[in-house]
Design a protein around this motif. Structure first.
Motif, PDB file in Angstrom:
ATOM      1  N   ILE A  90     -13.337 -17.957  22.068  1.00  0.00           N
ATOM      2  CA  ILE A  90     -13.382 -17.118  23.276  1.00  0.00           C
ATOM      3  C   ILE A  90     -11.953 -16.757  23.696  1.00  0.00           C
ATOM      4  O   ILE A  90     -11.645 -15.601  23.979  1.00  0.00           O
ATOM      5  CB  ILE A  90     -14.138 -17.841  24.415  1.00  0.00           C
ATOM      6  CG1 ILE A  90     -15.615 -18.006  24.035  1.00  0.00           C
ATOM      7  CG2 ILE A  90     -14.011 -17.078  25.735  1.00  0.00           C
ATOM      8  CD1 ILE A  90     -16.375 -19.004  24.873  1.00  0.00           C
ATOM      9  N   ARG A  91     -11.066 -17.754  23.682  1.00  0.00           N
ATOM     10  CA  ARG A  91      -9.662 -17.509  24.051  1.00  0.00           C
ATOM     11  C   ARG A  91      -9.047 -16.434  23.142  1.00  0.00           C
ATOM     12  O   ARG A  91      -8.394 -15.504  23.611  1.00  0.00           O
ATOM     13  CB  ARG A  91      -8.867 -18.812  23.919  1.00  0.00           C
ATOM     14  CG  ARG A  91      -7.387 -18.654  24.262  1.00  0.00           C
ATOM     15  CD  ARG A  91      -6.560 -19.786  23.680  1.00  0.00           C
ATOM     16  NE  ARG A  91      -6.716 -19.823  22.223  1.00  0.00           N
ATOM     17  CZ  ARG A  91      -6.657 -20.911  21.473  1.00  0.00           C
ATOM     18  NH1 ARG A  91      -6.439 -22.085  22.035  1.00  0.00           N
ATOM     19  NH2 ARG A  91      -6.820 -20.853  20.157  1.00  0.00           N
ATOM     20  N   SER A 170     -23.933 -18.117  28.182  1.00  0.00           N
ATOM     21  CA  SER A 170     -23.261 -17.011  28.885  1.00  0.00           C
ATOM     22  C   SER A 170     -22.476 -17.544  30.071  1.00  0.00           C
ATOM     23  O   SER A 170     -21.339 -17.119  30.328  1.00  0.00           O
ATOM     24  CB  SER A 170     -24.280 -15.974  29.378  1.00  0.00           C
ATOM     25  OG  SER A 170     -24.938 -15.390  28.287  1.00  0.00           O
ATOM     26  N   ALA A 171     -23.078 -18.484  30.804  1.00  0.00           N
ATOM     27  CA  ALA A 171     -22.410 -19.040  31.992  1.00  0.00           C
ATOM     28  C   ALA A 171     -21.120 -19.750  31.590  1.00  0.00           C
ATOM     29  O   ALA A 171     -20.077 -19.568  32.232  1.00  0.00           O
ATOM     30  CB  ALA A 171     -23.341 -19.992  32.735  1.00  0.00           C
ATOM     31  N   SER A 172     -21.160 -20.537  30.502  1.00  0.00           N
ATOM     32  CA  SER A 172     -19.933 -21.261  30.143  1.00  0.00           C
ATOM     33  C   SER A 172     -18.891 -20.309  29.558  1.00  0.00           C
ATOM     34  O   SER A 172     -17.695 -20.470  29.775  1.00  0.00           O
ATOM     35  CB  SER A 172     -20.223 -22.441  29.207  1.00  0.00           C
ATOM     36  OG  SER A 172     -20.725 -21.982  27.994  1.00  0.00           O
ATOM     37  N   THR A 173     -19.348 -19.285  28.838  1.00  0.00           N
ATOM     38  CA  THR A 173     -18.401 -18.276  28.319  1.00  0.00           C
ATOM     39  C   THR A 173     -17.704 -17.558  29.479  1.00  0.00           C
ATOM     40  O   THR A 173     -16.482 -17.408  29.513  1.00  0.00           O
ATOM     41  CB  THR A 173     -19.143 -17.240  27.440  1.00  0.00           C
ATOM     42  OG1 THR A 173     -19.806 -17.927  26.382  1.00  0.00           O
ATOM     43  CG2 THR A 173     -18.198 -16.204  26.863  1.00  0.00           C
ATOM     44  N   ILE A 177     -13.781 -17.259  30.613  1.00  0.00           N
ATOM     45  CA  ILE A 177     -13.114 -15.958  30.764  1.00  0.00           C
ATOM     46  C   ILE A 177     -12.484 -15.865  32.157  1.00  0.00           C
ATOM     47  O   ILE A 177     -11.333 -15.453  32.316  1.00  0.00           O
ATOM     48  CB  ILE A 177     -14.113 -14.790  30.553  1.00  0.00           C
ATOM     49  CG1 ILE A 177     -14.608 -14.755  29.109  1.00  0.00           C
ATOM     50  CG2 ILE A 177     -13.475 -13.460  30.931  1.00  0.00           C
ATOM     51  CD1 ILE A 177     -15.718 -13.747  28.853  1.00  0.00           C
ATOM     52  N   ARG A 178     -13.241 -16.277  33.154  1.00  0.00           N
ATOM     53  CA  ARG A 178     -12.708 -16.203  34.528  1.00  0.00           C
ATOM     54  C   ARG A 178     -11.472 -17.100  34.659  1.00  0.00           C
ATOM     55  O   ARG A 178     -10.486 -16.726  35.297  1.00  0.00           O
ATOM     56  CB  ARG A 178     -13.778 -16.635  35.537  1.00  0.00           C
ATOM     57  CG  ARG A 178     -14.930 -15.629  35.697  1.00  0.00           C
ATOM     58  CD  ARG A 178     -15.779 -16.019  36.907  1.00  0.00           C
ATOM     59  NE  ARG A 178     -17.078 -15.362  36.996  1.00  0.00           N
ATOM     60  CZ  ARG A 178     -17.282 -14.148  37.517  1.00  0.00           C
ATOM     61  NH1 ARG A 178     -16.268 -13.439  37.948  1.00  0.00           N
ATOM     62  NH2 ARG A 178     -18.518 -13.661  37.585  1.00  0.00           N
ATOM     63  N   VAL A 238     -17.685  -8.305  32.034  1.00  0.00           N
ATOM     64  CA  VAL A 238     -18.510  -8.568  30.847  1.00  0.00           C
ATOM     65  C   VAL A 238     -19.696  -7.608  30.784  1.00  0.00           C
ATOM     66  O   VAL A 238     -20.191  -7.129  31.808  1.00  0.00           O
ATOM     67  CB  VAL A 238     -19.018 -10.034  30.785  1.00  0.00           C
ATOM     68  CG1 VAL A 238     -17.844 -10.982  30.602  1.00  0.00           C
ATOM     69  CG2 VAL A 238     -19.862 -10.400  31.994  1.00  0.00           C
ATOM     70  N   SER A 239     -20.136  -7.355  29.551  1.00  0.00           N
ATOM     71  CA  SER A 239     -21.214  -6.391  29.337  1.00  0.00           C
ATOM     72  C   SER A 239     -22.006  -6.794  28.097  1.00  0.00           C
ATOM     73  O   SER A 239     -21.514  -7.544  27.255  1.00  0.00           O
ATOM     74  CB  SER A 239     -20.621  -5.000  29.095  1.00  0.00           C
ATOM     75  OG  SER A 239     -19.903  -4.972  27.867  1.00  0.00           O
TER      76      SER A 239
END
Ligand code: PEP
Ligand code: CO
Length: 454
Positions: A90-91, A170-173, A177-178, A238-239
């Motif tokens: 993700i990073r 999705s929540a942890s991703t 990101i945040r 995000v989308s």
């Protein structure tokens, strides 16, 4: 997009549910209906992933892009997977997007709106409902939120528990990101840091020179006493493709401020080329939510199709509400896009126009890989800018499949990835992605084009 404040919640949801009697393409058939209802009920009790106010803010940003005052960079995996939702991956994707955004912002002197195909891009449309291997036929892989990729009956059977798992991944991703984009990591003074950890390559060196220039400019501003606090955080949205209605519906909520509906699974949702029928369930569903909406438009799109989509999805012509993401193919874009741009312009509409130079350029290589040629991707990009220059409309953004990893999935680029090299590191379960270097190369090219457009 009028205020729903005078309606009861039941009335608002009843209008939304009009989609239920329409044809919904590309949905799985859950063998266990009770489990599907339980998953839906569970999702309906979960907190929203994004807030209405954030979606509104993105709509305002996209409105600026539609007017030629900003540029959209939308990118990420073709299909996210649960296993690959790791901190490192993700990073690196976020870093790649930040680097591309810097190249574009600095090169074109224009604000860049960053939107990941991330934190929900788990459901995939397929050309066939089934897949046959060596005489065995099983349901096609529809993305991790529906079934598993392994070719066994257990894994390929659609399992609604995956809907809930998809929400949690999705929540942890999104949380990560945040943290990355608001906790100092995205500070422009880290512009060199984002380049670290990637293998060295020509695009990386070119980036390094640009970062040095930015550094000098920042030091100059420091010396002049300019306040840098605006640079410490960056907006990152995000989308995903709003394909799986059993996921999108329970995450759609009424905003307590306005009484309006928002799909809180992501800031921006798009409708794919295969599900954009004007009378279908997806268009109906998304016509009721206030999020910014994208629609993919392939090479067979007629002006009338585009105008009907505008009337249905953006009847009040709200700036930033509707984005058309064209994916024509390098060989077709110069023939097809100008007429579409003219027809829409002549009808007085100003959607945001974005190019997806990936999905019209798929090939299968002799050694059996689904790939894309970097040159075709570039050619479609050039065709996009040419068409807009000819018609006088603004080429407002790019939508690309990319990863921060050093994969070998798309052919070409200055590393000259050839068919044999695809065997080295092909990791996508779906479409081939630009690797880190190809993504940076593309950003430099786009910056060049944008400079000429301004
Ligand atoms: C995608 O974006 O992964 C996709 C399936 O695109 P399209 O709907 O344009 O084919
Ligand atoms: Co794809």
């Amino acid at each position: 997009m009028t205020s729903q404040a005078t309606k009861t919640a039941e009335q608002v949801f009843a209008e939304l549910d009009a989609y239920r009697v329409l044809d919904a393409k590309q949905q799985p058939s859950w063998p266990d209906q009770a489990a599907a209802s339980a998953a839906s009920a569970s999702l309906a009790t979960q907190p929203p992933l994004v807030f209405a106010g954030e979606a509104d803010q993105l709509r305002e940003r996209l409105a600026a892009a539609a007017q030629g005052k900003a540029f959209l960079l939308q990118g990420g995996d073709c299909a996210e997977t649960f296993d690959a939702a790791t901190a490192d991956k993700i990073r690196d994707r976020v870093k790649t997007m930040l680097q591309m955004a810097v190249v574009l912002t600095y090169g074109a002197s224009m604000p860049v709106i960053k939107v990941g195909r991330m934190a929900g891009q788990f459901a995939k449309p397929r050309s066939s409902d089934t897949e046959t291997r060596e005489g065995v036929t099983l349901p096609a892989y529809r993305g991790d939120i529906v079934n598993g990729y392994d070719f066994t009956p257990e894994s390929r059977t659609p399992n609604p528990e995956r809907l809930v798992q998809g929400y949690h991944v999705s929540a942890s991703t999104l949380n990560l990101i945040r943290a990355f984009t608001q906790g100092g990591f995205a500070d422009l003074r880290q512009v060199h840091e984002w380049n670290k950890g990637f293998v060295s390559n020509p695009a990386r060196s070119r980036y390094e020179s640009l970062a040095a220039e930015i550094d000098r400019a920042l030091k100059f501003m420091d010396a002049c006493g300019v306040d840098h606090s605006a640079l410490t955080q960056t907006e990152f949205y995000v989308s995903h493709e709003a394909l799986l209605l059993d996921y999108e519906r329970p995450l759609t909520r009424i905003d307590s401020r306005t009484g309006n509906l928002y799909d809180t699974s992501g800031h921006m949702l798009w409708i794919g080329e295969r599900t954009r029928d004007i009378d279908g369930a997806h268009v109906e569903f998304l016509s009721h939510v206030q999020n910014p909406i994208g629609v993919k438009l392939g090479p067979t799109t007629k002006v009338d199709d585009a105008l009907r989509l505008i009337d249905k999805l953006d009847p009040e012509r709200t700036p930033g509400r509707l984005t058309f993401i064209t994916r024509m193919g390098a060989g077709k874009i110069r023939d097809v896009l100008p007429g579409l741009l003219e027809g829409v312009r002549d009808a007085g509409a100003t959607p945001l126009w974005v190019t997806d130079p990936m999905h019209g350029n798929g090939i299968t290589t002799a050694n059996g890989y689904k790939s894309r040629r970097f040159d075709d991707v570039m050619d479609e990009l050039m065709g996009f800018f040419e068409a807009h220059r000819a018609v006088g409309t603004f080429p407002g953004g790019i939508h690309v499949e990319l990863t921060g990893d050093d994969v070998t999935e798309c052919l070409g680029g200055s590393e000259n990835i050839d068919e044999e090299a695809l065997e080295n590191r092909y990791e996508s379960l779906c479409d081939p992605r630009l690797n880190h270097m190809q993504s940076l190369e593309l950003a430099f090219q786009v910056a060049q084009e944008l400079k000429q457009t301004r």
